[in-house]
Design a protein around this motif. Structure first.
Motif, PDB file in Angstrom:
ATOM      1  N   ILE A  94     -13.291 -12.811 -10.271  1.00 30.07           N
ATOM      2  CA  ILE A  94     -13.286 -12.675  -8.820  1.00 30.07           C
ATOM      3  C   ILE A  94     -14.519 -13.388  -8.289  1.00 30.07           C
ATOM      4  N   THR A  95     -14.320 -14.272  -7.315  1.00 28.12           N
ATOM      5  CA  THR A  95     -15.448 -15.018  -6.756  1.00 28.12           C
ATOM      6  C   THR A  95     -16.233 -14.143  -5.798  1.00 28.12           C
ATOM      7  N   LYS A  96     -17.379 -14.660  -5.348  1.00 28.14           N
ATOM      8  CA  LYS A  96     -18.170 -13.896  -4.384  1.00 28.14           C
ATOM      9  C   LYS A  96     -17.404 -13.743  -3.078  1.00 28.14           C
ATOM     10  N   GLY A  97     -16.449 -14.615  -2.832  1.00 28.79           N
ATOM     11  CA  GLY A  97     -15.641 -14.521  -1.632  1.00 28.79           C
ATOM     12  C   GLY A  97     -14.398 -13.658  -1.791  1.00 28.79           C
ATOM     13  N   GLY A  98     -14.144 -13.201  -3.021  1.00 27.15           N
ATOM     14  CA  GLY A  98     -13.026 -12.297  -3.256  1.00 27.15           C
ATOM     15  C   GLY A  98     -11.771 -12.948  -3.809  1.00 27.15           C
ATOM     16  N   SER A  99     -11.804 -14.246  -4.088  1.00 28.38           N
ATOM     17  CA  SER A  99     -10.635 -14.892  -4.696  1.00 28.38           C
ATOM     18  C   SER A  99     -10.534 -14.478  -6.161  1.00 28.38           C
ATOM     19  N   THR A 100      -9.305 -14.261  -6.617  1.00 28.87           N
ATOM     20  CA  THR A 100      -9.100 -13.755  -7.969  1.00 28.87           C
ATOM     21  C   THR A 100      -8.295 -14.728  -8.824  1.00 28.87           C
ATOM     22  N   ASN A 101      -8.491 -14.578 -10.128  1.00 32.86           N
ATOM     23  CA  ASN A 101      -7.773 -15.387 -11.106  1.00 32.86           C
ATOM     24  C   ASN A 101      -7.502 -14.511 -12.318  1.00 32.86           C
ATOM     25  N   TYR A 102      -6.302 -14.659 -12.904  1.00 35.40           N
ATOM     26  CA  TYR A 102      -5.918 -13.809 -14.022  1.00 35.40           C
ATOM     27  C   TYR A 102      -5.356 -14.629 -15.178  1.00 35.40           C
ATOM     28  N   ALA A 103      -5.565 -14.130 -16.380  1.00 34.32           N
ATOM     29  CA  ALA A 103      -4.875 -14.681 -17.530  1.00 34.32           C
ATOM     30  C   ALA A 103      -3.390 -14.386 -17.387  1.00 34.32           C
ATOM     31  N   ASP A 104      -2.561 -15.297 -17.873  1.00 39.77           N
ATOM     32  CA  ASP A 104      -1.115 -15.105 -17.756  1.00 39.77           C
ATOM     33  C   ASP A 104      -0.666 -13.800 -18.403  1.00 39.77           C
ATOM     34  N   LYS A 160      -1.231 -10.896 -15.774  1.00 39.89           N
ATOM     35  CA  LYS A 160      -0.775 -11.014 -14.378  1.00 39.89           C
ATOM     36  C   LYS A 160       0.293  -9.971 -14.078  1.00 39.89           C
ATOM     37  N   GLY A 161       0.133  -9.325 -12.936  1.00 41.43           N
ATOM     38  CA  GLY A 161       1.090  -8.307 -12.533  1.00 41.43           C
ATOM     39  C   GLY A 161       0.802  -6.926 -13.088  1.00 41.43           C
ATOM     40  N   ARG A 162      -0.126  -6.843 -14.049  1.00 36.99           N
ATOM     41  CA  ARG A 162      -0.468  -5.547 -14.649  1.00 36.99           C
ATOM     42  C   ARG A 162      -1.916  -5.147 -14.369  1.00 36.99           C
ATOM     43  N   PHE A 163      -2.811  -6.119 -14.321  1.00 38.00           N
ATOM     44  CA  PHE A 163      -4.234  -5.849 -14.119  1.00 38.00           C
ATOM     45  C   PHE A 163      -4.648  -6.317 -12.730  1.00 38.00           C
ATOM     46  N   THR A 164      -5.622  -5.619 -12.147  1.00 36.73           N
ATOM     47  CA  THR A 164      -6.174  -6.003 -10.860  1.00 36.73           C
ATOM     48  C   THR A 164      -7.692  -5.921 -10.919  1.00 36.73           C
TER      49      THR A 164
END
Length: 119
Positions: free
Chosen positions: A51-61, A64-68
């Motif tokens: 999660i960036t300082k601005g709140g953008s998120t990225n997930y491993a495939d 995805k859909g299970r973790f936040t």
């Protein structure tokens, strides 16, 4: 001195949920990107979510859909909500802080927290 302290790991049954927390200190928490990584036995450390300082998120495939991933800058804490856990999610989960604030470069790691998914 920068410190990242993870908590919330433990034993959970397949299909269950856990929430990991990582509290930062000795740093301007809001200025850094935060991430969760994991390392399973015999495997290399891999990215789970960032999660960036601005709140953008990225997930491993694989998650995805299970973790936040989320962050609370007022509490200097980043969270990882893990739902629908699978045995292959078993690993030591590490918190990471990375970035440059006022010319100070940081790449810090916590000590890790163990998550075991098993019946």
């Amino acid at each position: 001195q920068v410190q990242l302290v993870e908590s919330g790991g433990g034993l959970v049954q397949p299909g269950g949920s856990l929430r990991l927390s990582c509290a930062g200190s000795g740093m301007i928490f809001s200025g850094y990107a935060m991430g969760w990584y994991r390392q399973a036995p015999g495997k290399e450390r891999e990215l789970v979510a960032t999660i960036t300082k601005g709140g953008s998120t990225n997930y491993a495939d694989s998650v995805k859909g299970r973790f936040t991933i989320s962050r609370d800058n007022a509490r200097s804490t980043v969270y990882l909500q893990m739902n629908s856990l699978k045995p292959e999610d078993t690993a030591v989960y590490y918190c990471n802080a990375e970035g440059v604030v006022f010319g100070h470069t940081l790449n810090a790691w916590g000590q890790g927290t163990l998550v075991t998914v098993s019946s």
